[in-house]
Design a protein around this motif. Structure first.
Motif, PDB file in Angstrom:
ATOM      1  N   HIS A  33      -7.133  -5.174 -15.997  1.00 36.42           N
ATOM      2  CA  HIS A  33      -5.699  -4.425 -15.787  1.00 36.42           C
ATOM      3  C   HIS A  33      -5.983  -2.813 -15.698  1.00 36.42           C
ATOM      4  N   SER A  34      -6.667  -2.330 -16.888  1.00 36.13           N
ATOM      5  CA  SER A  34      -6.871  -0.973 -17.043  1.00 36.13           C
ATOM      6  C   SER A  34      -7.846  -0.313 -16.013  1.00 36.13           C
ATOM      7  N   PHE A  35      -8.801  -1.185 -15.821  1.00 41.17           N
ATOM      8  CA  PHE A  35      -9.746  -0.764 -14.498  1.00 41.17           C
ATOM      9  C   PHE A  35      -8.765  -0.680 -13.347  1.00 41.17           C
ATOM     10  N   LYS A  36      -8.152  -1.748 -12.845  1.00 41.29           N
ATOM     11  CA  LYS A  36      -7.550  -1.881 -11.556  1.00 41.29           C
ATOM     12  C   LYS A  36      -6.370  -0.759 -11.479  1.00 41.29           C
ATOM     13  N   VAL A  37      -5.789  -0.462 -12.595  1.00 39.70           N
ATOM     14  CA  VAL A  37      -4.617   0.658 -12.389  1.00 39.70           C
ATOM     15  C   VAL A  37      -5.431   1.849 -12.238  1.00 39.70           C
ATOM     16  N   THR A  38      -6.581   2.229 -12.961  1.00 40.89           N
ATOM     17  CA  THR A  38      -7.490   3.243 -12.600  1.00 40.89           C
ATOM     18  C   THR A  38      -7.726   3.532 -11.227  1.00 40.89           C
ATOM     19  N   LYS A  39      -8.260   2.484 -10.687  1.00 41.03           N
ATOM     20  CA  LYS A  39      -8.665   2.639  -9.218  1.00 41.03           C
ATOM     21  C   LYS A  39      -7.327   2.736  -8.060  1.00 41.03           C
ATOM     22  N   ILE A  40      -6.467   2.048  -8.709  1.00 38.91           N
ATOM     23  CA  ILE A  40      -5.077   2.335  -7.942  1.00 38.91           C
ATOM     24  C   ILE A  40      -4.417   3.836  -8.029  1.00 38.91           C
ATOM     25  N   SER A  41      -4.595   4.029  -9.240  1.00 36.52           N
ATOM     26  CA  SER A  41      -4.193   5.581  -9.624  1.00 36.52           C
ATOM     27  C   SER A  41      -5.008   6.754  -8.796  1.00 36.52           C
ATOM     28  N   GLN A  42      -6.264   6.325  -8.509  1.00 43.92           N
ATOM     29  CA  GLN A  42      -7.360   7.131  -7.767  1.00 43.92           C
ATOM     30  C   GLN A  42      -6.905   7.392  -6.330  1.00 43.92           C
ATOM     31  N   PHE A  43      -6.533   5.997  -5.960  1.00 42.26           N
ATOM     32  CA  PHE A  43      -6.087   6.237  -4.548  1.00 42.26           C
ATOM     33  C   PHE A  43      -4.786   6.817  -4.174  1.00 42.26           C
ATOM     34  N   LEU A  44      -3.669   6.473  -5.058  1.00 39.75           N
ATOM     35  CA  LEU A  44      -2.570   6.950  -5.011  1.00 39.75           C
ATOM     36  C   LEU A  44      -2.430   8.567  -5.006  1.00 39.75           C
ATOM     37  N   THR A  46      -5.093  10.478  -4.287  1.00 38.14           N
ATOM     38  CA  THR A  46      -5.538  10.893  -3.064  1.00 38.14           C
ATOM     39  C   THR A  46      -4.572  11.079  -2.101  1.00 38.14           C
ATOM     40  N   VAL A  47      -3.965  10.228  -1.896  1.00 36.20           N
ATOM     41  CA  VAL A  47      -2.702  10.364  -0.890  1.00 36.20           C
ATOM     42  C   VAL A  47      -1.750  11.591  -1.390  1.00 36.20           C
ATOM     43  N   LEU A 133       0.915   7.140 -12.481  1.00 34.81           N
ATOM     44  CA  LEU A 133       0.465   5.966 -13.291  1.00 34.81           C
ATOM     45  C   LEU A 133       1.564   4.886 -13.321  1.00 34.81           C
ATOM     46  N   SER A 134       2.970   5.360 -13.460  1.00 29.77           N
ATOM     47  CA  SER A 134       3.819   4.333 -13.448  1.00 29.77           C
ATOM     48  C   SER A 134       3.813   3.485 -12.104  1.00 29.77           C
ATOM     49  N   VAL A 135       3.603   4.067 -10.984  1.00 24.74           N
ATOM     50  CA  VAL A 135       3.495   3.180  -9.976  1.00 24.74           C
ATOM     51  C   VAL A 135       2.345   2.552  -9.796  1.00 24.74           C
ATOM     52  N   ALA A 136       1.051   2.983 -10.097  1.00 19.61           N
ATOM     53  CA  ALA A 136      -0.026   1.969 -10.037  1.00 19.61           C
ATOM     54  C   ALA A 136       0.146   1.054 -11.146  1.00 19.61           C
ATOM     55  N   ASP A 137       0.633   1.240 -12.232  1.00 14.84           N
ATOM     56  CA  ASP A 137       0.662   0.091 -13.352  1.00 14.84           C
ATOM     57  C   ASP A 137       1.511  -1.126 -12.500  1.00 14.84           C
ATOM     58  N   LYS A 171      11.850   3.217  -7.350  1.00 12.33           N
ATOM     59  CA  LYS A 171      12.426   4.457  -7.943  1.00 12.33           C
ATOM     60  C   LYS A 171      11.611   5.663  -7.843  1.00 12.33           C
ATOM     61  N   PHE A 172      10.292   5.470  -7.409  1.00 14.66           N
ATOM     62  CA  PHE A 172       9.419   6.636  -7.085  1.00 14.66           C
ATOM     63  C   PHE A 172       9.256   6.954  -5.662  1.00 14.66           C
ATOM     64  N   ARG A 173      10.058   6.468  -4.801  1.00 13.18           N
ATOM     65  CA  ARG A 173       9.920   6.458  -3.424  1.00 13.18           C
ATOM     66  C   ARG A 173       9.873   7.772  -2.788  1.00 13.18           C
ATOM     67  N   GLU A 174      10.117   8.715  -3.627  1.00 16.50           N
ATOM     68  CA  GLU A 174      10.181  10.162  -3.021  1.00 16.50           C
ATOM     69  C   GLU A 174       8.513  10.735  -3.148  1.00 16.50           C
ATOM     70  N   LEU A 175       7.780  10.000  -3.691  1.00 18.52           N
ATOM     71  CA  LEU A 175       6.211  10.326  -3.702  1.00 18.52           C
ATOM     72  C   LEU A 175       5.809   9.868  -2.468  1.00 18.52           C
ATOM     73  N   GLU A 176       4.889  10.754  -1.786  1.00 18.71           N
ATOM     74  CA  GLU A 176       4.230  10.385  -0.541  1.00 18.71           C
ATOM     75  C   GLU A 176       3.354   9.061  -0.792  1.00 18.71           C
ATOM     76  N   CYS A 177       2.761   8.873  -2.059  1.00 14.36           N
ATOM     77  CA  CYS A 177       1.905   7.703  -2.222  1.00 14.36           C
ATOM     78  C   CYS A 177       2.634   6.393  -2.144  1.00 14.36           C
ATOM     79  N   VAL A 178       4.030   6.407  -2.575  1.00 17.30           N
ATOM     80  CA  VAL A 178       5.170   5.330  -2.606  1.00 17.30           C
ATOM     81  C   VAL A 178       5.148   4.942  -1.132  1.00 17.30           C
ATOM     82  N   ARG A 179       5.729   6.061  -0.356  1.00 21.54           N
ATOM     83  CA  ARG A 179       6.050   5.788   0.919  1.00 21.54           C
ATOM     84  C   ARG A 179       4.727   5.287   1.805  1.00 21.54           C
ATOM     85  N   TYR A 180       3.464   5.628   1.525  1.00 15.24           N
ATOM     86  CA  TYR A 180       2.517   5.241   1.924  1.00 15.24           C
ATOM     87  C   TYR A 180       2.246   3.499   1.689  1.00 15.24           C
TER      88      TYR A 180
END
Length: 213
Positions: A33-44, A46-47, A133-137, A171-180
């Motif tokens: 889970h920690s590995f996947k969250v880190t990879k997801i955070s990396q993409f978010l 980047t956005v 991090l909250s979103v990626a988790d 709750k974080f939909r104001e972030l560009e990465c969440v909209r993406y």
């Protein structure tokens, strides 16, 4: 003892099953889970960066990699339980903080203790990196629960987890990465074919009916 004990404990994270005590088609552990969250955070991240935000990558990677290390001491507690009330969540947080502090004081050499107190503190803060991090988790939790729903797991807990994770992401939909995520990734997830419970029931009844003829 010391750093050797810390390095050894990293393997223990592989033995910590997420959402324990429930039948699952696919087991997930805290280390993966920690590995996947880190990879997801990396993409978010980047956005966000490509949309003009300044991302502190060091902070983002450290928050993501370390965000669940405290579960080594407390185990994974199901999200609906952990967030049942603000008081319960605060109690869990205090227990984790105390156990992590004790571990650092006991196992981490004095010259590194300040660094690790910073690394192991709650990462889901108001900073951009904390929000990512909250979103990626929750995205990883969304995928874990969706996988069980997709495979036909009848336990209603996974639908509850899915809905809770998606509600937190919103709750974080104001972030560009969440909209993406909402515009491009989530639709792809939902377009995957799987047998819903209703169709499975219909197929079962049809097969039973054919056998009786």
């Amino acid at each position: 003892m010391g750093i050797h004990h810390y390095f050894k404990s990293l393997s223990d994270l592989e033995t910590l099953v997420r959402c324990p005590g429930r039948f699952k088609y696919h087991e997930h552990n805290v280390a993966s889970h920690s590995f996947k969250v880190t990879k997801i955070s990396q993409f978010l991240g980047t956005v966000e960066e490509q949309n003009g935000q300044e991302v502190d990558w060091k902070a983002l990677y450290e928050k993501s990699l370390n965000h669940d290390y405290a579960e080594l001491f407390t185990g994974d507690i199901k999200t609906p339980v952990k967030y049942a009330s603000a008081e319960l969540r605060e109690l869990f947080s205090q227990v984790e903080d105390q156990m992590v502090k004790k571990f650092i004081d006991t196992e981490i050499p004095p010259q590194f203790q300040g660094v690790y107190r910073e690394r192991f503190k709650e990462g889901k803060d108001a900073s951009l990196e904390g929000q990512i991090l909250s979103v990626a988790d929750k995205i990883d939790l969304l995928y874990e629960s969706f996988g069980e729903i997709q495979k036909g797991n009848p336990d209603p807990l996974f639908m509850e987890i899915y809905e809770g994770a998606l509600s937190t992401i919103m709750k974080f939909r104001e972030l560009e990465c969440v909209r993406y995520f909402l515009d491009y990734i989530l639709p792809d997830m939902l377009s995957e074919k799987f047998i819903p419970h209703s169709e499975l029931k219909e197929r079962t009844e049809r097969l039973i009916g054919s056998a009786d003829e």
